[in-house]
Design a protein around this motif. Sequence first.
Motif, PDB file in Angstrom:
ATOM      1  N   PHE A  13      -9.810  -5.060   2.846  1.00  0.00           N
ATOM      2  CA  PHE A  13      -9.165  -3.753   2.899  1.00  0.00           C
ATOM      3  C   PHE A  13      -7.648  -3.894   2.998  1.00  0.00           C
ATOM      4  CE2 PHE A  13      -8.083   0.271   5.120  1.00  0.00           C
ATOM      5  CZ  PHE A  13      -8.500   1.138   4.119  1.00  0.00           C
ATOM      6  N   VAL A  14      -7.179  -4.834   3.804  1.00  0.00           N
ATOM      7  CA  VAL A  14      -5.739  -5.057   3.949  1.00  0.00           C
ATOM      8  C   VAL A  14      -5.158  -5.553   2.626  1.00  0.00           C
ATOM      9  CG1 VAL A  14      -4.011  -6.527   5.073  1.00  0.00           C
ATOM     10  CG2 VAL A  14      -5.746  -5.388   6.439  1.00  0.00           C
ATOM     11  N   ILE A  15      -5.854  -6.444   1.949  1.00  0.00           N
ATOM     12  CA  ILE A  15      -5.364  -6.956   0.663  1.00  0.00           C
ATOM     13  C   ILE A  15      -5.262  -5.830  -0.361  1.00  0.00           C
ATOM     14  CG2 ILE A  15      -5.976  -8.445  -1.289  1.00  0.00           C
ATOM     15  CD1 ILE A  15      -7.084 -10.433   0.794  1.00  0.00           C
ATOM     16  N   VAL A  16      -6.279  -4.974  -0.414  1.00  0.00           N
ATOM     17  CA  VAL A  16      -6.251  -3.853  -1.355  1.00  0.00           C
ATOM     18  C   VAL A  16      -5.112  -2.891  -1.015  1.00  0.00           C
ATOM     19  CG1 VAL A  16      -7.524  -1.804  -2.110  1.00  0.00           C
ATOM     20  CG2 VAL A  16      -8.676  -4.009  -1.989  1.00  0.00           C
ATOM     21  N   LEU A  17      -4.919  -2.607   0.260  1.00  0.00           N
ATOM     22  CA  LEU A  17      -3.830  -1.710   0.647  1.00  0.00           C
ATOM     23  C   LEU A  17      -2.462  -2.299   0.322  1.00  0.00           C
ATOM     24  CD1 LEU A  17      -4.960  -0.135   4.019  1.00  0.00           C
ATOM     25  CD2 LEU A  17      -4.685   0.979   1.819  1.00  0.00           C
ATOM     26  N   LEU A  18      -2.288  -3.602   0.531  1.00  0.00           N
ATOM     27  CA  LEU A  18      -1.017  -4.224   0.191  1.00  0.00           C
ATOM     28  C   LEU A  18      -0.765  -4.165  -1.316  1.00  0.00           C
ATOM     29  CD1 LEU A  18      -1.002  -7.331   2.548  1.00  0.00           C
ATOM     30  CD2 LEU A  18       0.467  -5.313   2.687  1.00  0.00           C
ATOM     31  N   TYR A  19      -1.821  -4.336  -2.108  1.00  0.00           N
ATOM     32  CA  TYR A  19      -1.692  -4.217  -3.562  1.00  0.00           C
ATOM     33  C   TYR A  19      -1.289  -2.794  -3.955  1.00  0.00           C
ATOM     34  CZ  TYR A  19      -3.034  -3.849  -8.456  1.00  0.00           C
ATOM     35  OH  TYR A  19      -3.036  -3.604  -9.794  1.00  0.00           O
ATOM     36  N   LEU A  20      -1.923  -1.808  -3.334  1.00  0.00           N
ATOM     37  CA  LEU A  20      -1.616  -0.419  -3.661  1.00  0.00           C
ATOM     38  C   LEU A  20      -0.207  -0.029  -3.232  1.00  0.00           C
ATOM     39  CD1 LEU A  20      -5.005   1.305  -2.832  1.00  0.00           C
ATOM     40  CD2 LEU A  20      -4.035   0.810  -5.080  1.00  0.00           C
ATOM     41  N   VAL A  21       0.270  -0.578  -2.127  1.00  0.00           N
ATOM     42  CA  VAL A  21       1.638  -0.297  -1.683  1.00  0.00           C
ATOM     43  C   VAL A  21       2.624  -0.830  -2.716  1.00  0.00           C
ATOM     44  CG1 VAL A  21       3.378  -0.946   0.039  1.00  0.00           C
ATOM     45  CG2 VAL A  21       1.155  -0.113   0.776  1.00  0.00           C
ATOM     46  N   GLN A  22       2.337  -1.981  -3.306  1.00  0.00           N
ATOM     47  CA  GLN A  22       3.219  -2.535  -4.330  1.00  0.00           C
ATOM     48  C   GLN A  22       3.314  -1.636  -5.554  1.00  0.00           C
ATOM     49  OE1 GLN A  22       5.274  -5.194  -4.588  1.00  0.00           O
ATOM     50  NE2 GLN A  22       4.961  -5.370  -2.395  1.00  0.00           N
ATOM     51  N   LYS A  23       2.259  -0.881  -5.844  1.00  0.00           N
ATOM     52  CA  LYS A  23       2.228  -0.019  -7.023  1.00  0.00           C
ATOM     53  C   LYS A  23       2.899   1.333  -6.793  1.00  0.00           C
ATOM     54  CE  LYS A  23       0.067  -2.861  -9.609  1.00  0.00           C
ATOM     55  NZ  LYS A  23       0.761  -3.461 -10.748  1.00  0.00           N
ATOM     56  N   LEU A  24       3.259   1.660  -5.562  1.00  0.00           N
ATOM     57  CA  LEU A  24       3.877   2.950  -5.274  1.00  0.00           C
ATOM     58  C   LEU A  24       5.293   3.025  -5.851  1.00  0.00           C
ATOM     59  CD1 LEU A  24       2.894   3.553  -1.550  1.00  0.00           C
ATOM     60  CD2 LEU A  24       2.053   4.781  -3.543  1.00  0.00           C
ATOM     61  N   PRO A  25       5.657   4.153  -6.417  1.00  0.00           N
ATOM     62  CA  PRO A  25       7.015   4.303  -6.976  1.00  0.00           C
ATOM     63  C   PRO A  25       8.025   4.740  -5.911  1.00  0.00           C
ATOM     64  CG  PRO A  25       5.731   6.225  -7.499  1.00  0.00           C
ATOM     65  CD  PRO A  25       4.810   5.273  -6.771  1.00  0.00           C
ATOM     66  N   ILE A  26       8.235   3.878  -4.923  1.00  0.00           N
ATOM     67  CA  ILE A  26       9.184   4.187  -3.843  1.00  0.00           C
ATOM     68  C   ILE A  26      10.199   3.065  -3.728  1.00  0.00           C
ATOM     69  CG2 ILE A  26       7.628   5.670  -2.534  1.00  0.00           C
ATOM     70  CD1 ILE A  26       6.963   3.312  -0.752  1.00  0.00           C
ATOM     71  N   MET A  30      11.240   0.973   1.695  1.00  0.00           N
ATOM     72  CA  MET A  30      10.064   1.741   2.133  1.00  0.00           C
ATOM     73  C   MET A  30       8.787   0.959   1.863  1.00  0.00           C
ATOM     74  SD  MET A  30      11.139   4.410   3.580  1.00  0.00           S
ATOM     75  CE  MET A  30       9.687   5.405   3.684  1.00  0.00           C
ATOM     76  N   LYS A  31       8.746   0.227   0.754  1.00  0.00           N
ATOM     77  CA  LYS A  31       7.588  -0.613   0.458  1.00  0.00           C
ATOM     78  C   LYS A  31       7.426  -1.680   1.534  1.00  0.00           C
ATOM     79  CE  LYS A  31       7.332  -0.292  -4.539  1.00  0.00           C
ATOM     80  NZ  LYS A  31       7.410  -1.004  -5.808  1.00  0.00           N
ATOM     81  N   GLN A  32       8.547  -2.290   1.926  1.00  0.00           N
ATOM     82  CA  GLN A  32       8.491  -3.331   2.946  1.00  0.00           C
ATOM     83  C   GLN A  32       8.028  -2.765   4.281  1.00  0.00           C
ATOM     84  OE1 GLN A  32      12.222  -5.276   3.637  1.00  0.00           O
ATOM     85  NE2 GLN A  32      11.249  -7.088   4.502  1.00  0.00           N
ATOM     86  N   MET A  33       8.497  -1.583   4.634  1.00  0.00           N
ATOM     87  CA  MET A  33       8.056  -0.957   5.880  1.00  0.00           C
ATOM     88  C   MET A  33       6.567  -0.625   5.825  1.00  0.00           C
ATOM     89  SD  MET A  33      11.374   1.441   6.691  1.00  0.00           S
ATOM     90  CE  MET A  33      10.466   2.505   7.757  1.00  0.00           C
ATOM     91  N   ALA A  34       6.101  -0.135   4.678  1.00  0.00           N
ATOM     92  CA  ALA A  34       4.685   0.182   4.528  1.00  0.00           C
ATOM     93  C   ALA A  34       3.832  -1.084   4.616  1.00  0.00           C
ATOM     94  CB  ALA A  34       4.449   0.896   3.204  1.00  0.00           C
ATOM     95  N   GLN A  35       4.314  -2.176   4.037  1.00  0.00           N
ATOM     96  CA  GLN A  35       3.584  -3.444   4.118  1.00  0.00           C
ATOM     97  C   GLN A  35       3.492  -3.927   5.562  1.00  0.00           C
ATOM     98  OE1 GLN A  35       5.820  -5.924   1.472  1.00  0.00           O
ATOM     99  NE2 GLN A  35       4.610  -5.351  -0.314  1.00  0.00           N
ATOM    100  N   ILE A  36       4.564  -3.790   6.316  1.00  0.00           N
ATOM    101  CA  ILE A  36       4.561  -4.204   7.722  1.00  0.00           C
ATOM    102  C   ILE A  36       3.552  -3.383   8.509  1.00  0.00           C
ATOM    103  CG2 ILE A  36       5.952  -4.224   9.829  1.00  0.00           C
ATOM    104  CD1 ILE A  36       8.352  -4.987   8.029  1.00  0.00           C
TER     105      ILE A  36
END
Length: 53
Positions: A13-26, A30-36
């Motif tokens: 689940f964490v791997i999938v969420l990290l992948y999806l965060v990378q695909k966000l157009p932000i 903000m991507k780094q904060m979301a990954q953390i």
Amino acid sequence: MSAAISILVTILFVIVLLYLVQKLPIDSTMKQMAQIVVVIVGAVSLLSSLGVF
């Protein structure tokens, strides 16, 4: 056996969420904060499934 399945599901689940965060157009910060946040929530979930919390 149940704890092993819970750990595996959490890691996937964490791997999938990290992948999806990378695909966000932000913005990249903000991507780094979301990954953390995803990693911290994943770590807390793993620790709780291990019985630490």
